[in-house]
Design a protein around this motif. Structure first.
Motif, PDB file in Angstrom:
ATOM      1  N   ARG A 136       1.178  -0.866  -0.394  1.00  8.84           N
ATOM      2  CA  ARG A 136       0.009  -0.047  -0.040  1.00  8.84           C
ATOM      3  C   ARG A 136       0.809   1.430  -0.097  1.00  8.84           C
ATOM      4  O   ARG A 136       0.277   2.703  -0.094  1.00  8.84           O
ATOM      5  CB  ARG A 136      -1.172   0.117   1.448  1.00  8.84           C
ATOM      6  N   SER A 146      -4.964   2.655  -1.178  1.00  2.00           N
ATOM      7  CA  SER A 146      -6.122   1.955  -1.253  1.00  2.00           C
ATOM      8  C   SER A 146      -5.936   1.833   0.560  1.00  2.00           C
ATOM      9  O   SER A 146      -5.387   1.760   1.264  1.00  2.00           O
ATOM     10  CB  SER A 146      -4.795   0.088  -1.390  1.00  2.00           C
ATOM     11  N   ILE A 193      -9.880   1.527  -4.372  1.00  3.49           N
ATOM     12  CA  ILE A 193      -8.570   0.680  -4.821  1.00  3.49           C
ATOM     13  C   ILE A 193      -8.781  -0.285  -3.745  1.00  3.49           C
ATOM     14  O   ILE A 193      -8.828   0.422  -2.227  1.00  3.49           O
ATOM     15  CB  ILE A 193      -7.213   0.724  -4.792  1.00  3.49           C
ATOM     16  N   SER A 195      -7.229  -3.267  -0.330  1.00  5.65           N
ATOM     17  CA  SER A 195      -5.909  -4.412  -0.498  1.00  5.65           C
ATOM     18  C   SER A 195      -6.437  -5.855   0.152  1.00  5.65           C
ATOM     19  O   SER A 195      -7.161  -5.064   1.272  1.00  5.65           O
ATOM     20  CB  SER A 195      -5.296  -4.014   0.471  1.00  5.65           C
TER      21      SER A 195
END
Length: 295
Positions: A136, A146, A193, A195
């Motif tokens: 990130r 993210s 986005i 993760s």
């Protein structure tokens, strides 16, 4: 059932060793503090019987022929890496600014930039390997942000510090569960986005091979990627230079097929990374619990 007051006492008691280690080291440089916590956790894995037994059980499953001395060294090195990782997450705001430590490569980064430029969401998948927050950090270095999915910690002291650290790496931070899933869908549909660490046991998951043994694995990332036509990009922050720097590698997006095939492709990707650097994966996850028995 434990009373609220007893739970509070236990939470304090379990957090106290970590608080002590962080406090004793607080006046040193970032690198020395990171090394100090790494040395502490490495010592615990090597000499604390419950931790050593748990580690040995999981490693023997994957490396049944590994000699005891090699397992001992592997466990201590894993503990050192995980201690440093924990310190860096707790101090993520500072960690994210250390751009000189990050080297970024791989075709997945171009795919991520392309999706972002088109206003399209993306899913980054990784595991408890190396320093996953380095991924990130690399995203932020490239002008993007993210969010992350995380599992809340039961100990409120750990939870407070871990949440604050993860949040410093990028928003939104979404807890596992129904509410978090709804927010996750809104985020990626809106071009965000996210993760996700996919190497934890998921009780409602599907048995998919991981390091040669079936493991209960969530299909959620692949299902989201397919439903909303999002790239699903494996990415890893690999420790190099004695753990002081990171090679962040964004692999090519996993081709869209079906959720099981895509998730298996990720498990294979992470397995290859672990086999190449077994001391950089957190072996204490009980990854295969409920899915298969040790060989």
């Amino acid at each position: 059932m434990l009373s609220t007051s007893l739970k509070s006492v236990l939470h304090h008691a379990r957090y106290f060793p970590l608080w002590t280690a962080l406090t004793v080291l607080r006046w040193r440089t970032f690198e020395l503090r990171s090394r100090g916590l790494g040395t502490t956790l490495g010592t615990i894995v090597r000499w604390f019987p419950p931790a050593r037994r748990r580690f040995d059980r999981e490693v023997k499953r994957v490396f049944p022929d590994m000699k005891r001395g090699d397992r001992t060294r592997l466990g201590q090195n894993m503990g050192r890496h995980m201690g440093r990782t924990l310190f860096e997450i707790y101090h993520d705001a500072e960690f994210q600014t250390q751009h000189h430590k990050f080297s970024v490569s791989g075709p997945g980064l171009a795919a991520l930039k392309e999706a972002n430029a088109a206003g399209k969401g993306a899913i980054i998948v990784s595991g408890h390997f190396g320093q996953w927050e380095a991924v990130r950090a690399a995203v932020k270095m490239n002008g993007m942000e993210s969010g992350a999915v995380y599992r809340p910690h039961k100990n409120r002291h750990y939870e407070r510090r871990i949440f604050a650290g993860i949040e410093a790496g990028g928003k939104p931070i979404l807890a596992t569960g129904r509410v978090g899933t709804k927010a996750l869908v809104r985020h990626v549909r809106g071009g965000g986005i996210i993760s996700i660490l996919l190497d934890e046991k998921y009780a409602e998951g599907v048995r998919i091979p991981f390091l040669g043994h079936d493991a209960l694995t969530s299909l959620s990332a692949a299902q989201l990627a397919l439903k909303y036509d999002l790239p699903m990009i494996p990415a890893y922050g690999i420790r190099i230079d004695d753990g002081n720097a990171f090679q962040v590698e964004f692999e090519a997006p996993i081709p869209h097929t079906d959720a099981i095939t895509m998730t298996r492709a990720f498990n294979d990707s992470l397995s290859a990374r672990i086999l190449a650097n077994p001391d950089q994966w957190y072996w204490m996850l009980r990854r295969w619990e409920g899915a298969s028995s040790p060989a």
